[in-house]
Design a protein around this motif. Structure first.
Motif, PDB file in Angstrom:
ATOM      1  N   PRO A 125     -68.497 -61.532  23.550  1.00  0.00           N
ATOM      2  CA  PRO A 125     -68.056 -62.526  24.541  1.00  0.00           C
ATOM      3  C   PRO A 125     -66.725 -62.183  25.186  1.00  0.00           C
ATOM      4  CG  PRO A 125     -68.840 -63.601  22.543  1.00  0.00           C
ATOM      5  CD  PRO A 125     -68.755 -62.147  22.239  1.00  0.00           C
ATOM      6  N   TRP A 126     -65.908 -61.393  24.505  1.00  0.00           N
ATOM      7  CA  TRP A 126     -64.584 -61.007  24.989  1.00  0.00           C
ATOM      8  C   TRP A 126     -64.647 -59.738  25.831  1.00  0.00           C
ATOM      9  CZ3 TRP A 126     -60.379 -59.327  20.877  1.00  0.00           C
ATOM     10  CH2 TRP A 126     -59.250 -58.821  21.535  1.00  0.00           C
ATOM     11  N   ILE A 127     -65.140 -58.638  25.247  1.00  0.00           N
ATOM     12  CA  ILE A 127     -65.075 -57.341  25.943  1.00  0.00           C
ATOM     13  C   ILE A 127     -66.436 -56.838  26.386  1.00  0.00           C
ATOM     14  CG2 ILE A 127     -62.924 -56.644  24.827  1.00  0.00           C
ATOM     15  CD1 ILE A 127     -64.584 -54.886  22.941  1.00  0.00           C
ATOM     16  N   GLY A 128     -67.490 -57.627  26.177  1.00  0.00           N
ATOM     17  CA  GLY A 128     -68.799 -57.218  26.653  1.00  0.00           C
ATOM     18  C   GLY A 128     -69.335 -56.002  25.906  1.00  0.00           C
ATOM     19  N   ASN A 129     -70.402 -55.433  26.445  1.00  0.00           N
ATOM     20  CA  ASN A 129     -71.016 -54.241  25.848  1.00  0.00           C
ATOM     21  C   ASN A 129     -70.415 -52.985  26.463  1.00  0.00           C
ATOM     22  OD1 ASN A 129     -73.175 -54.927  23.822  1.00  0.00           O
ATOM     23  ND2 ASN A 129     -73.792 -56.270  25.514  1.00  0.00           N
ATOM     24  N   GLY A 130     -69.138 -52.767  26.170  1.00  0.00           N
ATOM     25  CA  GLY A 130     -68.459 -51.568  26.630  1.00  0.00           C
ATOM     26  C   GLY A 130     -68.524 -50.466  25.588  1.00  0.00           C
ATOM     27  N   LEU A 131     -67.726 -49.427  25.795  1.00  0.00           N
ATOM     28  CA  LEU A 131     -67.785 -48.229  24.957  1.00  0.00           C
ATOM     29  C   LEU A 131     -67.534 -48.542  23.481  1.00  0.00           C
ATOM     30  CD1 LEU A 131     -68.293 -45.239  25.650  1.00  0.00           C
ATOM     31  CD2 LEU A 131     -65.830 -44.881  25.611  1.00  0.00           C
ATOM     32  N   LEU A 132     -66.711 -49.537  23.182  1.00  0.00           N
ATOM     33  CA  LEU A 132     -66.408 -49.875  21.793  1.00  0.00           C
ATOM     34  C   LEU A 132     -67.623 -50.415  21.053  1.00  0.00           C
ATOM     35  CD1 LEU A 132     -64.180 -50.179  19.616  1.00  0.00           C
ATOM     36  CD2 LEU A 132     -63.809 -52.506  20.457  1.00  0.00           C
ATOM     37  N   THR A 263     -59.158 -59.364  34.499  1.00  0.00           N
ATOM     38  CA  THR A 263     -59.860 -58.105  34.767  1.00  0.00           C
ATOM     39  C   THR A 263     -60.695 -58.187  36.043  1.00  0.00           C
ATOM     40  OG1 THR A 263     -61.536 -58.833  33.165  1.00  0.00           O
ATOM     41  CG2 THR A 263     -59.907 -57.271  32.394  1.00  0.00           C
ATOM     42  N   ASP A 264     -61.287 -59.348  36.323  1.00  0.00           N
ATOM     43  CA  ASP A 264     -62.026 -59.516  37.579  1.00  0.00           C
ATOM     44  C   ASP A 264     -61.100 -59.321  38.776  1.00  0.00           C
ATOM     45  OD1 ASP A 264     -64.441 -59.984  36.376  1.00  0.00           O
ATOM     46  OD2 ASP A 264     -64.286 -62.175  36.443  1.00  0.00           O
ATOM     47  N   GLY A 265     -59.867 -59.826  38.644  1.00  0.00           N
ATOM     48  CA  GLY A 265     -58.893 -59.662  39.728  1.00  0.00           C
ATOM     49  C   GLY A 265     -58.533 -58.207  39.962  1.00  0.00           C
ATOM     50  N   VAL A 266     -58.406 -57.440  38.874  1.00  0.00           N
ATOM     51  CA  VAL A 266     -58.090 -56.004  38.981  1.00  0.00           C
ATOM     52  C   VAL A 266     -59.210 -55.265  39.706  1.00  0.00           C
ATOM     53  CG1 VAL A 266     -57.760 -53.878  37.648  1.00  0.00           C
ATOM     54  CG2 VAL A 266     -56.586 -55.976  36.965  1.00  0.00           C
ATOM     55  N   ILE A 267     -60.457 -55.546  39.325  1.00  0.00           N
ATOM     56  CA  ILE A 267     -61.608 -54.889  39.960  1.00  0.00           C
ATOM     57  C   ILE A 267     -61.677 -55.267  41.445  1.00  0.00           C
ATOM     58  CG2 ILE A 267     -64.129 -54.728  39.987  1.00  0.00           C
ATOM     59  CD1 ILE A 267     -64.030 -55.325  36.936  1.00  0.00           C
ATOM     60  N   LYS A 268     -61.537 -56.531  41.731  1.00  0.00           N
ATOM     61  CA  LYS A 268     -61.623 -57.016  43.118  1.00  0.00           C
ATOM     62  C   LYS A 268     -60.555 -56.377  43.995  1.00  0.00           C
ATOM     63  CE  LYS A 268     -61.720 -61.362  45.748  1.00  0.00           C
ATOM     64  NZ  LYS A 268     -61.591 -62.848  45.645  1.00  0.00           N
ATOM     65  N   VAL A 315     -63.957 -52.281  31.802  1.00  0.00           N
ATOM     66  CA  VAL A 315     -62.593 -52.648  32.200  1.00  0.00           C
ATOM     67  C   VAL A 315     -61.965 -53.557  31.148  1.00  0.00           C
ATOM     68  CG1 VAL A 315     -61.195 -53.878  33.917  1.00  0.00           C
ATOM     69  CG2 VAL A 315     -63.009 -52.323  34.660  1.00  0.00           C
ATOM     70  N   ASP A 316     -62.707 -54.552  30.657  1.00  0.00           N
ATOM     71  CA  ASP A 316     -62.199 -55.421  29.594  1.00  0.00           C
ATOM     72  C   ASP A 316     -61.850 -54.619  28.342  1.00  0.00           C
ATOM     73  OD1 ASP A 316     -62.102 -58.091  30.574  1.00  0.00           O
ATOM     74  OD2 ASP A 316     -64.279 -58.223  30.500  1.00  0.00           O
ATOM     75  N   THR A 317     -62.724 -53.678  27.991  1.00  0.00           N
ATOM     76  CA  THR A 317     -62.506 -52.865  26.788  1.00  0.00           C
ATOM     77  C   THR A 317     -61.234 -52.044  26.912  1.00  0.00           C
ATOM     78  OG1 THR A 317     -64.880 -52.732  26.295  1.00  0.00           O
ATOM     79  CG2 THR A 317     -63.467 -51.026  25.348  1.00  0.00           C
ATOM     80  N   PHE A 318     -61.075 -51.344  28.038  1.00  0.00           N
ATOM     81  CA  PHE A 318     -59.926 -50.453  28.165  1.00  0.00           C
ATOM     82  C   PHE A 318     -58.645 -51.198  28.506  1.00  0.00           C
ATOM     83  CE2 PHE A 318     -63.108 -47.288  27.854  1.00  0.00           C
ATOM     84  CZ  PHE A 318     -62.457 -46.167  27.370  1.00  0.00           C
TER      85      PHE A 318
END
Length: 510
Positions: A125-132, A263-268, A315-318
């Protein structure tokens, strides 16, 4: 008599007849579940019989260890008493094997067992299904896609950006300190490392260290680390639906939204920048892309671009891993040097001879500070930012001493236990940088601050570079001393934190 008058008693009789049947069915299901739990516990007892542990309660296991101020003290007692590994009961039908031996580490990290589902799913729920969190082919694709972001040609110019961010922090410290004051440094260092990852990996312009709004993201990350670890230790919070109904679950949902807004703001912002005339072509022509640009330009093997969900997860993960773990490592290193002034001074002299006043620090300088590097590594040994990782055995395993475990057993690889194991590191509580002197011999898996094997930390070189820059520039500007009234108490969370912060006394060098 009417039909309706006759049917009412029949209906009531039918309902009353169902109640005993429903009660009997409920009792049978309850007995079936009890039998299932009993058989599971018996299977675990047999599977773990080669791995002794302190006495445990049949229902709440070793939970009393988790109630102490810090569970690291009982962990170290286990490390001394039980060679290589021991079992740990979380509650009645949930147990794992705790590993803190380099030979055991080498065997486990050399395999491809998945990360522990029960532990890592709580991060989704926090960092999603990222590399970690990813497994299998999708993890391999993402790892291969992101590896170029950490090529040395990319990392070289980051050193200047890192130095700029550190100097902003040090300038703030100069304004805050007074002769008798003590400063809690972890909050400041976290802002600095977040500023660094924003500039280096996410092409952010300007300094976020002077942005008061960013504090909400830093606090959200701190809260999520505490909440996730607390949930991991609570048997009643494992079910997602039940957890969402608790005060902690609602709090976790709110801070997840706060973190995602950042993180959404960074991507946008980056997408908007790339829409400007000429910017897209300019970025495409670069030999090596930054982390976020790699994600935005990514094409998977089937030709499709990265989904918005996968993009945000990475993005959340890193954003988290790229600043929080490094901030912890830097802060504990500065505390270790503050507590050992002789080593602090030797590092300072090395850095002064190399950098002078520190006006300029470059990539080439980072390999020319051997004693400072030794001190950083020794601090990472004593205070590994990631104190443990978990695996679920996908097939049986046999360890070098002949003990074995069946598939299905969770393993907790305790890097904190490994780094404090007296069979691996003599006098493990002593700060001794000579352990890492050039040419010194040690087991390949005795020191694992960035984990090991194929799933080691992809950003370990970035992290080490940032730690060297931060330590070097700090020692050129300040003399560090600990606060004897507030000795930090290490506590394991998602990242190794201090229960009461990390407080130092800073004296400006003339």
């Amino acid at each position: 008599m009417s039909v309706s008058a006759l049917s009412a008693p029949r209906a009531l009789g039918g309902v009353s007849g169902l109640l005993p049947a429903a009660s009997l069915l409920g009792l049978l299901l309850l007995l079936l579940k009890a039998a299932q739990l009993y058989l599971r516990r018996q299977w675990l007892l047999k599977a773990l019989q080669q791995f002794p542990s302190p006495p445990s309660h049949w229902l709440y296991g070793h939970m009393q260890e988790f109630q102490e101020e810090t569970e690291l003290r009982p962990l170290l007692k286990r490390v001394e008493k039980y060679p290589s590994a021991c079992s740990r009961w979380l509650w009645g039908t949930k147990a794992l094997v705790l590993i803190y031996d380099p030979d055991y580490m080498k065997v486990v990290l050399g395999r491809s067992d998945p990360k522990s589902h029960d532990s890592y799913r709580l991060l989704i729920p926090w960092i999603g299904n990222g590399l970690l969190v990813l497994e299998g082919q999708k993890w391999f694709q993402h790892r291969r896609m992101l590896t170029p972001a950490f090529h040395y040609d990319i990392l070289k110019p980051y050193v200047g950006l890192m130095a700029d961010c550190v100097r902003v922090m040090l300038d703030k410290w100069e304004e805050l300190i007074s002769p008798d004051s003590h400063l809690e440094i972890l909050g400041h260092v976290s802002l600095m490392t977040l500023d660094t990852i924003m500039k280096c990996a996410f092409s952010h312009q300007g300094s976020i260290q002077t942005d008061r709004n960013i504090q909400s993201y830093i606090q959200a990350i701190r809260d999520l680390g505490n909440l996730t670890f607390s949930r991991l230790r609570n048997a009643f919070h494992q079910n997602d639906i039940i957890y969402r109904l608790t005060p902690e679950g609602r709090w976790s949902h709110r801070v997840c939204q706060l973190a995602h807004q950042h993180t959404d703001g960074v991507i946008k912002l980056r997408k908007a920048h790339l829409q400007k005339e000429g910017e897209l072509e300019k970025v495409r022509s670069k030999r090596h892309l930054d982390f976020l640009d790699i994600l935005l330009f990514a094409r998977m093997e089937n030709g499709s671009s990265l989904s918005d969900r996968d993009l945000r997860a990475e993005v959340d993960t890193f954003m988290f891993e790229g600043h929080d773990t490094t901030a912890t490592g830097i802060s504990w290193t500065l505390y270790a040097l503050a507590s050992h002034p002789e080593h602090q001074q030797r590092c300072r002299e090395e850095i002064q001879s190399l950098l002078g006043d520190g006006a300029s620090i470059t990539w080439d300088h980072l390999d020319m500070m051997p004693y400072t590097t030794m001190c950083i590594k020794e601090a990472l040994r004593l205070y590994p930012p990631v104190s443990f990782v978990s695996r679920d055995l996908s097939k049986p395993i046999t360890f070098p001493d002949g003990r074995s475990l069946p598939a299905g057993i969770p393993l907790s690889l305790s890097f904190y236990g490994l780094h404090h194991n007296p069979r691996v590191w003599p006098n493990p509580e002593v700060f001794d940088p000579s352990r890492f002197a050039p040419g010194s011999a040690r087991h390949s898996h005795a020191f694992l601050p960035f984990s090991g094997g194929s799933r080691n930390c992809i950003g370990k070189q970035f992290a080490m570079n940032e730690m060297k820059v931060a330590v070097a520039l700090t020692l050129l500007r300040f003399e560090l001393a600990p606060d004897p009234s507030r000795v930090p108490v290490p506590i394991p969370r998602v990242v190794l934190k201090s229960k009461n912060g990390i407080h130092l006394q800073l004296r400006k060098l003339l």
